[in-house]
Design a protein around this motif. Structure first.
Motif: not given
Length: 132
Positions: A19-28
Protein backbone atom coordinates in the motif's frame (compact mmCIF):
# COMPACT_ATOMS: atom_id res chain seq x y z
CA UNK A 1 3.43 -19.22 19.01
CA UNK A 2 6.11 -18.29 16.44
CA UNK A 3 4.41 -20.57 13.92
CA UNK A 4 1.39 -18.23 13.95
CA UNK A 5 3.03 -14.92 14.85
CA UNK A 6 5.81 -14.77 12.22
CA UNK A 7 3.61 -15.42 9.16
CA UNK A 8 0.96 -13.02 10.47
CA UNK A 9 3.47 -10.21 10.99
CA UNK A 10 5.16 -11.00 7.68
CA UNK A 11 1.85 -10.86 5.82
CA UNK A 12 0.91 -7.58 7.49
CA UNK A 13 4.29 -6.07 6.59
CA UNK A 14 3.91 -7.18 2.96
CA UNK A 15 0.44 -5.64 2.83
CA UNK A 16 1.58 -2.36 4.37
CA UNK A 17 4.63 -2.18 2.08
CA UNK A 18 2.39 -2.80 -0.95
CA UNK A 19 0.00 0.00 0.00
CA UNK A 20 2.78 2.46 0.92
CA UNK A 21 4.63 1.77 -2.35
CA UNK A 22 1.46 2.21 -4.42
CA UNK A 23 0.46 5.43 -2.65
CA UNK A 24 3.95 6.97 -2.63
CA UNK A 25 5.30 5.85 -6.02
CA UNK A 26 2.06 5.21 -7.87
CA UNK A 27 3.21 1.80 -9.12
CA UNK A 28 2.27 -1.73 -8.23
CA UNK A 29 4.88 -3.60 -6.25
CA UNK A 30 6.57 -6.60 -7.84
CA UNK A 31 10.23 -7.49 -7.65
CA UNK A 32 10.71 -8.19 -11.37
CA UNK A 33 9.26 -4.81 -12.31
CA UNK A 34 11.21 -3.01 -9.62
CA UNK A 35 14.43 -4.72 -10.69
CA UNK A 36 13.73 -3.74 -14.32
CA UNK A 37 13.20 -0.14 -13.19
CA UNK A 38 16.54 -0.26 -11.41
CA UNK A 39 18.27 -1.42 -14.58
CA UNK A 40 16.49 0.54 -17.29
CA UNK A 41 14.92 3.74 -15.88
CA UNK A 42 16.52 7.09 -15.24
CA UNK A 43 14.98 7.41 -11.78
CA UNK A 44 16.63 4.58 -9.87
CA UNK A 45 16.30 5.86 -6.31
CA UNK A 46 13.04 4.18 -5.30
CA UNK A 47 13.82 0.80 -6.87
CA UNK A 48 17.26 0.88 -5.23
CA UNK A 49 15.80 1.75 -1.83
CA UNK A 50 13.20 -1.02 -2.15
CA UNK A 51 15.76 -3.70 -3.04
CA UNK A 52 18.15 -2.43 -0.34
CA UNK A 53 15.26 -2.63 2.13
CA UNK A 54 14.66 -6.27 1.19
CA UNK A 55 18.30 -7.13 1.84
CA UNK A 56 18.60 -5.06 5.01
CA UNK A 57 15.23 -6.17 6.39
CA UNK A 58 15.91 -9.85 5.85
CA UNK A 59 19.40 -9.56 7.28
CA UNK A 60 18.17 -7.60 10.31
CA UNK A 61 15.50 -10.20 11.01
CA UNK A 62 18.09 -12.98 10.84
CA UNK A 63 20.43 -11.14 13.18
CA UNK A 64 17.74 -10.06 15.68
CA UNK A 65 16.13 -13.50 15.90
CA UNK A 66 19.38 -15.45 15.55
CA UNK A 67 17.89 -17.42 12.65
CA UNK A 68 19.79 -18.42 9.57
CA UNK A 69 18.72 -20.10 6.37
CA UNK A 70 21.28 -22.59 5.11
CA UNK A 71 22.31 -22.20 1.50
CA UNK A 72 21.44 -25.30 -0.53
CA UNK A 73 24.16 -27.69 -1.56
CA UNK A 74 26.73 -26.30 -3.97
CA UNK A 75 25.46 -25.75 -7.50
CA UNK A 76 27.26 -24.89 -10.67
CA UNK A 77 27.65 -21.09 -10.98
CA UNK A 78 26.82 -21.46 -14.68
CA UNK A 79 23.59 -23.30 -13.81
CA UNK A 80 22.65 -20.61 -11.28
CA UNK A 81 23.24 -17.80 -13.80
CA UNK A 82 21.30 -19.54 -16.58
CA UNK A 83 18.46 -20.36 -14.16
CA UNK A 84 18.29 -16.76 -12.97
CA UNK A 85 18.21 -15.43 -16.52
CA UNK A 86 15.43 -17.86 -17.47
CA UNK A 87 13.36 -16.90 -14.43
CA UNK A 88 13.90 -13.21 -15.22
CA UNK A 89 12.87 -13.73 -18.83
CA UNK A 90 9.79 -15.67 -17.72
CA UNK A 91 8.69 -12.94 -15.31
CA UNK A 92 8.99 -10.32 -18.01
CA UNK A 93 7.18 -12.55 -20.50
CA UNK A 94 4.42 -13.25 -17.96
CA UNK A 95 3.97 -9.58 -17.12
CA UNK A 96 5.27 -9.94 -13.58
CA UNK A 97 6.55 -12.30 -10.97
CA UNK A 98 4.60 -14.63 -8.71
CA UNK A 99 4.69 -12.16 -5.83
CA UNK A 100 3.49 -9.28 -7.99
CA UNK A 101 0.60 -11.28 -9.44
CA UNK A 102 -0.25 -13.00 -6.16
CA UNK A 103 -0.08 -10.05 -3.79
CA UNK A 104 -0.95 -7.05 -5.94
CA UNK A 105 -2.79 -8.52 -8.90
CA UNK A 106 -5.24 -10.62 -6.92
CA UNK A 107 -5.92 -7.75 -4.50
CA UNK A 108 -6.83 -5.57 -7.53
CA UNK A 109 -9.01 -8.43 -8.88
CA UNK A 110 -6.95 -8.52 -12.07
CA UNK A 111 -8.20 -11.44 -14.21
CA UNK A 112 -4.70 -11.86 -15.71
CA UNK A 113 -3.11 -12.06 -12.27
CA UNK A 114 -5.72 -14.45 -10.95
CA UNK A 115 -5.17 -16.75 -13.95
CA UNK A 116 -1.38 -16.45 -13.63
CA UNK A 117 -1.46 -17.25 -9.90
CA UNK A 118 -3.67 -20.30 -10.49
CA UNK A 119 -1.22 -21.51 -13.15
CA UNK A 120 1.77 -20.89 -10.85
CA UNK A 121 0.14 -22.83 -8.03
CA UNK A 122 -0.99 -25.73 -10.23
CA UNK A 123 2.47 -26.00 -11.76
CA UNK A 124 4.05 -26.05 -8.29
CA UNK A 125 1.61 -28.71 -7.06
CA UNK A 126 2.21 -30.90 -10.11
CA UNK A 127 5.99 -30.47 -9.86
CA UNK A 128 6.05 -31.44 -6.19
CA UNK A 129 3.73 -34.38 -6.82
CA UNK A 130 5.93 -35.70 -9.65
CA UNK A 131 9.24 -35.19 -7.86
CA UNK A 132 8.17 -36.50 -4.44
Amino acid sequence: MDSVFNPLVGGLLIGVATVVYLLSIGKVIGISGIFAQLLFNRDRLYPFLFIAGLVIGGSAYGILTDQTVPFPEARSPFLLIVSGLLVGYGTRLGGGCTSGHGVCGISRLSPRSIAATIIFMLTAIITVSVLH
